[in-house]
Enzyme design. Structure first.
Site, mmCIF file in Angstrom:
data_model
loop_
_atom_site.group_PDB
_atom_site.id
_atom_site.type_symbol
_atom_site.label_atom_id
_atom_site.label_comp_id
_atom_site.label_asym_id
_atom_site.label_seq_id
_atom_site.Cartn_x
_atom_site.Cartn_y
_atom_site.Cartn_z
ATOM 1 N N SER A 1 -9.242 2.773 2.605
ATOM 2 C CA SER A 1 -8.175 3.321 1.798
ATOM 3 C C SER A 1 -7.263 2.248 1.188
ATOM 4 O O SER A 1 -6.403 2.559 0.377
ATOM 5 C CB SER A 1 -7.335 4.285 2.643
ATOM 6 N N LYS B 1 0.833 -1.201 0.000
ATOM 7 C CA LYS B 1 0.000 0.000 0.000
ATOM 8 C C LYS B 1 0.867 1.250 0.000
ATOM 9 O O LYS B 1 1.863 1.333 0.735
ATOM 10 C CB LYS B 1 -0.919 -0.025 1.221
ATOM 11 N N SER C 1 -10.405 0.670 6.645
ATOM 12 C CA SER C 1 -9.644 0.624 5.392
ATOM 13 C C SER C 1 -9.200 -0.772 4.970
ATOM 14 O O SER C 1 -8.820 -0.970 3.820
ATOM 15 C CB SER C 1 -8.423 1.546 5.489
#
Length: 470
Positions: free
Chosen positions: A152, A77, A176
């Protein structure tokens, strides 16, 4: 090569260890898949050169296995640092910066033999459950390309759903690892606080809302990656060692699930979500886990006030210096500016009052865990919304007063640092995915994975592949 991409990460690793699959073949298949589908979904960013990746895979084939992830491709990520790769955080303020060292969990993945192919897309600074930013653009839902993938950890979830990866990492403050898992028909896990070390920079004690965790297409792969990432970090005082989860056995019988639905009607939900989630919980009921419809155990408004106070306080501390720097002040998205403004307006007593509410909720939750093993909630209050809007302004006729109010369903676990496994619940009437949060008491990560494994063996929803892979 197509066949090796349909294997689980554990199966890929076993095949490489036994000489039935080479890391080079797996990397070739991975790059072919990325080339075929990533253009449509924009999940993987900062992709390394093919020549470099194939050379690294060939070197892995000639080397003694480094660990349980030896030769497996993974993307990290874009909020975390991977040595030699950019960490943009989705912000023009950091576009092009290259990390000089791995974050602790990345270093553990590297030591276990994983090969880093690039990064996965994220909202700017990870704010908001919609993965778009001015650096890398919008990541789209593979089940409906005109819809958001959530966030996210949206790029991670899409990379899994689209068959580009079998493992991905993510972080979770306000869902997320859970919201994008639910919206992309994969599994995401928010571990117990302290089990996985954070990036390690900055303040180490006060701002305990977010944690790192794994995402995958099956619970066994969640456990595989979690065990690699877990363990105390000497330079992080709030981390701890934990017993390995190992390969989870399917165990649901005898467990009690408190189904909290829409928190006694307090949270607006789009039509069809509760019915689909109840159907998913019915699978666990059939496997022997009792499901009890349970009244809201705590005041909704108190939870929300505690959450937005502590979240804005944390975000203002992290992002405030960017606003104070003339070079970056004009590059912050509205959500970041709002968080800084809200956080800087707080007093010390405001934060203390929020922490008292949090403490009261902890005591109430622990009481609930005396009679139930798991609390269950949907992973989101809305279906994936159009990708060309920033956030939904209303749900079921109720206006949303902040950019993240529509994700209120995630905060009961986030406030307390509870472990959660997000399981795919299937698809609604419009063909869009949704998920269920299975929430446990602190330290019950392995139990949640066992329940998820029982559910997975009865459903295997991730095998329902997106249309772009048909």
């Amino acid at each position: 090569m197509e066949t090796c991409l349909t294997l689980s990460a554990a199966e890929q690793a076993a095949a490489i260890a036994r000489g039935r699959l080479t890391a080079e073949t797996l990397m070739e298949a991975t790059l072919d898949r990325i080339g075929a589908v990533n253009g449509a979904v924009n999940a993987i960013v900062s992709l390394r050169a093919s020549e470099e990746l194939l050379a690294e895979a060939r070197a892995a084939d000639c080397a003694t296995p480094a660990g349980p992830l030896h030769g497996l491709p993974i993307a990290i990520k874009d909020l975390a640092n991977v040595r030699g790769l950019p960490t943009s955080m989705g912000s023009p303020a950091f576009a092009g910066q290259v990390a000089e060292a791995d974050d602790p969990h990345v270093a553990r993945l590297r030591a276990a033999g994983a090969i880093f192919i690039g990064k996965t897309n994220t909202p700017e600074f990870g704010l908001g459950s919609h993965t778009y930013n001015p650096v890398h653009g919008t990541t789209r839902n593979p089940y409906a390309l005109d819809r958001t993938c959530g966030g996210s950890s949206g790029g991670a979830a899409v990379a899994l759903a689209a068959g580009m990866l079998t493992l991905a990492d993510g972080s979770d403050m306000m869902g997320s690892l859970r919201n994008p898992a639910g919206w992309n028909n994969v599994y995401g896990m928010r571990p117990s606080w302290g089990r996985v070390p954070s990036g390690g920079g900055g303040e180490l004690y006060l701002h305990r809302l977010s944690t790192l965790g794994p995402m995958a297409r099956c619970p066994a792969d969640l456990a595989l990656q979690l065990d690699v990432m877990s363990g105390a970090e000497r330079m992080q005082p709030m981390t701890r060692d934990a017993a390995p989860c190992g390969t989870p056995e399917p165990r649901a019988r005898g467990r009690r699930i408190a189904w909290l639905r829409d928190w006694g009607g307090a949270w607006p939900m789009e039509e069809g979500i509760l019915a689909l989630c109840e159907s998913a919980l019915g699978v666990l009921d059939a496997a022997g886990a009792g499901v009890d419809a349970t009244a809201a155990p705590f005041d909704r408004d108190a939870l929300w006030q505690s959450w937005i106070t502590l979240r804005s306080w944390s975000n203002a501390a992290d992002l405030g210096p960017l606003l104070d720097d003339p070079a970056t002040a004009g590059q912050l998205k509205p959500a970041a500016l709002w968080e800084i403004e809200q956080g800087r307006a707080l007093s010390a007593l405001d934060v203390h009052r929020a922490s008292l509410i949090r403490s009261d909720w902890y005591r109430e939750a622990m009481t609930l865990f005396e009679t139930h093993d798991v609390l269950a909630l949907p992973t989101a209050q809305a279906w994936p919304f159009p990708a060309d809007i920033d956030w939904p302004k209303e749900i079921a006729g109720t206006q949303m007063d902040t950019y993240h109010r529509w994700m209120e369903v995630t905060i009961p676990a986030s406030l307390l640092g509870l472990p959660v496994v997000a399981i795919p619940a299937g698809f609604g009437a419009a063909g869009l995915p949704m998920g269920v949060q299975l929430i446990g008491a602190p330290g019950t990560d392995a139990m949640l994975l066992e329940m998820a494994e029982a559910y997975h063996r009865a459903t295997d929803w991730p095998r329902a592949r997106p249309p772009l892979l048909s």
